[in-house]
Design a protein around this motif. Structure first.
Motif, PDB file in Angstrom:
ATOM      1  N   VAL A 188     -14.355   3.077 -17.068  1.00 39.65           N
ATOM      2  CA  VAL A 188     -13.766   3.970 -18.052  1.00 39.65           C
ATOM      3  C   VAL A 188     -12.399   3.417 -18.419  1.00 39.65           C
ATOM      4  CG1 VAL A 188     -13.026   6.327 -18.512  1.00 39.65           C
ATOM      5  CG2 VAL A 188     -14.984   5.893 -17.029  1.00 39.65           C
ATOM      6  N   LEU A 189     -12.252   3.009 -19.661  1.00 41.75           N
ATOM      7  CA  LEU A 189     -11.024   2.359 -20.089  1.00 41.75           C
ATOM      8  C   LEU A 189     -10.031   3.337 -20.708  1.00 41.75           C
ATOM      9  CD1 LEU A 189     -12.576  -0.880 -21.547  1.00 41.75           C
ATOM     10  CD2 LEU A 189     -11.433  -0.566 -19.376  1.00 41.75           C
ATOM     11  N   ALA A 190     -10.478   4.435 -21.240  1.00 38.11           N
ATOM     12  CA  ALA A 190      -9.585   5.454 -21.776  1.00 38.11           C
ATOM     13  C   ALA A 190     -10.377   6.746 -21.851  1.00 38.11           C
ATOM     14  CB  ALA A 190      -9.093   5.043 -23.163  1.00 38.11           C
ATOM     15  N   ALA A 191      -9.697   7.840 -22.052  1.00 40.55           N
ATOM     16  CA  ALA A 191     -10.397   9.120 -22.129  1.00 40.55           C
ATOM     17  C   ALA A 191     -11.339   9.153 -23.325  1.00 40.55           C
ATOM     18  CB  ALA A 191      -9.388  10.254 -22.223  1.00 40.55           C
ATOM     19  N   TRP A 192     -11.036   8.404 -24.365  1.00 42.29           N
ATOM     20  CA  TRP A 192     -11.843   8.417 -25.586  1.00 42.29           C
ATOM     21  C   TRP A 192     -12.800   7.250 -25.678  1.00 42.29           C
ATOM     22  CZ3 TRP A 192     -10.762   3.919 -28.025  1.00 42.29           C
ATOM     23  CH2 TRP A 192      -9.540   3.328 -27.728  1.00 42.29           C
ATOM     24  N   SER A 193     -12.758   6.301 -24.746  1.00 43.03           N
ATOM     25  CA  SER A 193     -13.568   5.097 -24.853  1.00 43.03           C
ATOM     26  C   SER A 193     -14.098   4.703 -23.478  1.00 43.03           C
ATOM     27  CB  SER A 193     -12.700   3.968 -25.412  1.00 43.03           C
ATOM     28  OG  SER A 193     -13.343   2.735 -25.264  1.00 43.03           O
ATOM     29  N   ALA A 194     -15.385   4.422 -23.406  1.00 42.78           N
ATOM     30  CA  ALA A 194     -15.977   3.999 -22.127  1.00 42.78           C
ATOM     31  C   ALA A 194     -16.917   2.824 -22.368  1.00 42.78           C
ATOM     32  CB  ALA A 194     -16.747   5.146 -21.496  1.00 42.78           C
ATOM     33  N   HIS A 195     -16.930   1.882 -21.433  1.00 46.32           N
ATOM     34  CA  HIS A 195     -17.791   0.707 -21.499  1.00 46.32           C
ATOM     35  C   HIS A 195     -18.499   0.577 -20.154  1.00 46.32           C
ATOM     36  CE1 HIS A 195     -15.840  -0.735 -25.174  1.00 46.32           C
ATOM     37  NE2 HIS A 195     -14.710  -0.346 -24.611  1.00 46.32           N
ATOM     38  N   GLY A 196     -19.721   0.108 -20.160  1.00 48.05           N
ATOM     39  CA  GLY A 196     -20.453  -0.085 -18.914  1.00 48.05           C
ATOM     40  C   GLY A 196     -20.925  -1.518 -18.781  1.00 48.05           C
ATOM     41  N   LEU A 197     -20.993  -1.998 -17.558  1.00 47.29           N
ATOM     42  CA  LEU A 197     -21.461  -3.346 -17.262  1.00 47.29           C
ATOM     43  C   LEU A 197     -22.536  -3.277 -16.190  1.00 47.29           C
ATOM     44  CD1 LEU A 197     -18.086  -5.221 -16.834  1.00 47.29           C
ATOM     45  CD2 LEU A 197     -19.588  -5.340 -18.797  1.00 47.29           C
ATOM     46  N   TYR A 198     -23.480  -4.186 -16.270  1.00 44.05           N
ATOM     47  CA  TYR A 198     -24.513  -4.317 -15.252  1.00 44.05           C
ATOM     48  C   TYR A 198     -24.816  -5.800 -15.146  1.00 44.05           C
ATOM     49  CZ  TYR A 198     -29.069  -3.997 -13.037  1.00 44.05           C
ATOM     50  OH  TYR A 198     -30.129  -4.154 -12.191  1.00 44.05           O
ATOM     51  N   PHE A 199     -24.653  -6.360 -13.953  1.00 46.59           N
ATOM     52  CA  PHE A 199     -24.903  -7.791 -13.814  1.00 46.59           C
ATOM     53  C   PHE A 199     -25.251  -8.144 -12.380  1.00 46.59           C
ATOM     54  CE2 PHE A 199     -20.389  -6.968 -13.574  1.00 46.59           C
ATOM     55  CZ  PHE A 199     -20.001  -7.605 -12.416  1.00 46.59           C
ATOM     56  N   HIS A 200     -25.814  -9.337 -12.231  1.00 45.77           N
ATOM     57  CA  HIS A 200     -26.172  -9.877 -10.916  1.00 45.77           C
ATOM     58  C   HIS A 200     -25.214 -11.012 -10.601  1.00 45.77           C
ATOM     59  CE1 HIS A 200     -30.147  -7.935 -10.647  1.00 45.77           C
ATOM     60  NE2 HIS A 200     -30.065  -7.957 -11.959  1.00 45.77           N
ATOM     61  N   ILE A 201     -24.815 -11.102  -9.341  1.00 43.19           N
ATOM     62  CA  ILE A 201     -24.024 -12.250  -8.899  1.00 43.19           C
ATOM     63  C   ILE A 201     -24.620 -12.758  -7.595  1.00 43.19           C
ATOM     64  CG2 ILE A 201     -21.887 -11.539 -10.011  1.00 43.19           C
ATOM     65  CD1 ILE A 201     -20.858 -10.571  -7.350  1.00 43.19           C
ATOM     66  N   GLY A 202     -24.444 -14.042  -7.373  1.00 41.37           N
ATOM     67  CA  GLY A 202     -24.893 -14.641  -6.119  1.00 41.37           C
ATOM     68  C   GLY A 202     -23.958 -14.247  -4.995  1.00 41.37           C
ATOM     69  N   GLU A 203     -24.378 -14.562  -3.781  1.00 46.18           N
ATOM     70  CA  GLU A 203     -23.621 -14.112  -2.616  1.00 46.18           C
ATOM     71  C   GLU A 203     -22.211 -14.693  -2.524  1.00 46.18           C
ATOM     72  OE1 GLU A 203     -25.373 -16.739   0.871  1.00 46.18           O
ATOM     73  OE2 GLU A 203     -26.863 -15.746  -0.362  1.00 46.18           O
ATOM     74  N   THR A 204     -21.971 -15.864  -3.115  1.00 46.99           N
ATOM     75  CA  THR A 204     -20.623 -16.439  -3.064  1.00 46.99           C
ATOM     76  C   THR A 204     -20.006 -16.578  -4.458  1.00 46.99           C
ATOM     77  OG1 THR A 204     -21.584 -18.661  -3.105  1.00 46.99           O
ATOM     78  CG2 THR A 204     -21.095 -17.716  -0.945  1.00 46.99           C
ATOM     79  N   GLU A 205     -20.686 -16.047  -5.467  1.00 51.84           N
ATOM     80  CA  GLU A 205     -20.169 -16.146  -6.829  1.00 51.84           C
ATOM     81  C   GLU A 205     -19.054 -15.143  -7.067  1.00 51.84           C
ATOM     82  OE1 GLU A 205     -22.818 -16.668 -10.362  1.00 51.84           O
ATOM     83  OE2 GLU A 205     -24.336 -16.235  -8.838  1.00 51.84           O
ATOM     84  N   LYS A 206     -18.250 -15.456  -8.071  1.00 51.17           N
ATOM     85  CA  LYS A 206     -17.185 -14.564  -8.496  1.00 51.17           C
ATOM     86  C   LYS A 206     -17.385 -14.309  -9.984  1.00 51.17           C
ATOM     87  CE  LYS A 206     -12.141 -14.303  -8.422  1.00 51.17           C
ATOM     88  NZ  LYS A 206     -10.918 -15.002  -8.008  1.00 51.17           N
ATOM     89  N   ARG A 207     -17.439 -13.057 -10.397  1.00 52.21           N
ATOM     90  CA  ARG A 207     -17.620 -12.686 -11.806  1.00 52.21           C
ATOM     91  C   ARG A 207     -16.331 -12.075 -12.314  1.00 52.21           C
ATOM     92  NH1 ARG A 207     -21.861 -14.768 -14.628  1.00 52.21           N
ATOM     93  NH2 ARG A 207     -23.339 -14.920 -12.971  1.00 52.21           N
ATOM     94  N   CYS A 208     -15.846 -12.633 -13.402  1.00 52.78           N
ATOM     95  CA  CYS A 208     -14.638 -12.113 -14.020  1.00 52.78           C
ATOM     96  C   CYS A 208     -14.941 -11.747 -15.462  1.00 52.78           C
ATOM     97  CB  CYS A 208     -13.518 -13.148 -14.009  1.00 52.78           C
ATOM     98  SG  CYS A 208     -12.964 -13.584 -12.341  1.00 52.78           S
ATOM     99  N   PHE A 209     -14.296 -10.730 -15.941  1.00 47.24           N
ATOM    100  CA  PHE A 209     -14.384 -10.390 -17.345  1.00 47.24           C
ATOM    101  C   PHE A 209     -13.012  -9.969 -17.825  1.00 47.24           C
ATOM    102  CE2 PHE A 209     -15.762  -6.830 -14.826  1.00 47.24           C
ATOM    103  CZ  PHE A 209     -15.115  -5.731 -15.347  1.00 47.24           C
ATOM    104  N   ILE A 210     -12.794 -10.168 -19.098  1.00 48.50           N
ATOM    105  CA  ILE A 210     -11.495  -9.891 -19.694  1.00 48.50           C
ATOM    106  C   ILE A 210     -11.653  -8.700 -20.621  1.00 48.50           C
ATOM    107  CG2 ILE A 210      -9.691 -10.794 -21.190  1.00 48.50           C
ATOM    108  CD1 ILE A 210     -10.438 -13.596 -20.117  1.00 48.50           C
ATOM    109  N   GLU A 211     -10.745  -7.753 -20.484  1.00 49.60           N
ATOM    110  CA  GLU A 211     -10.821  -6.538 -21.274  1.00 49.60           C
ATOM    111  C   GLU A 211      -9.439  -6.229 -21.851  1.00 49.60           C
ATOM    112  OE1 GLU A 211     -12.790  -3.905 -23.177  1.00 49.60           O
ATOM    113  OE2 GLU A 211     -13.882  -4.931 -21.591  1.00 49.60           O
TER     114      GLU A 211
END
Length: 183
Positions: free
Chosen positions: A26-49
């Motif tokens: 939840v990024l603001a009271a008026w705006s919401a975004h959802g993510l669903y993803f798979h990562i490996g056991e040693t992977e690192k997932r980054c996203f920019i918002e």
């Protein structure tokens, strides 16, 4: 990643895959975004918002192990969790914390701009092996206890049958000797 609501990215590692389901960010009271993803056991997932100034961000997540044999997700094992790290547009660490296998993280942006949110598993192959080993040990313990319970009841049933058979034989022999007038 792009900024459209309901966006998703999937990537499956060659080894055991770890599912990190970020149910809602939840990024603001008026705006919401959802993510669903798979990562490996040693992977690192980054996203920019892009996050406005003084905005509270709440993220919910859940981690699960992928079982190749059954091709399904296993319940989380103890010790499996997520490390969440958030950096503001200036590169300063806003949040860096270890969380459990399911939970929520929260932070407030103090600088407007592109924030980098990174998630990665706290597991290694040894932790995953230990988790799988614990799962097998638990299943083996339950099987052993069940078998032990059945053996106990079978032994009690056999003892009762032997006692009843002995009583019946003694009565039958007594009536036999009484009929022959030997007693």
């Amino acid at each position: 990643m792009t900024g459209a609501a309901g966006r998703g990215a999937r990537a499956m590692a060659g080894g055991g895959a770890l599912r990190a389901a970020v149910a809602a960010v939840v990024l603001a009271a008026w705006s919401a975004h959802g993510l669903y993803f798979h990562i490996g056991e040693t992977e690192k997932r980054c996203f920019i918002e892009e996050i406005p100034d003084e905005t509270m961000v709440i993220g919910n997540y859940r981690t699960q192990l992928w079982d190749k044999q059954s091709e399904s997700f296993l319940p989380s094992t103890p010790g499996l969790g997520m490390h969440v790290e958030v950096k503001d547009p200036d590169g300063k660490v806003v949040l860096s914390r270890q969380y459990g296998s399911e939970g929520r993280f929260t932070f407030t942006s103090h600088t407007p701009g592109e924030h980098q949110i990174c998630l990665h598993s706290n597991s290694t192959r040894m932790a995953l092996f230990a988790g799988g080993k614990l799962y097998r040990e638990e299943r083996f313990r339950m099987t052993s206890e069940s078998t032990n319970q059945r053996v106990l009841w079978w032994s009690i049933a056999q003892t009762i049958i032997l006692i009843l058979t002995g009583i019946w034989q003694m009565r039958h022999l007594k009536s036999f000797f009484e009929a022959k007038k030997l007693v």
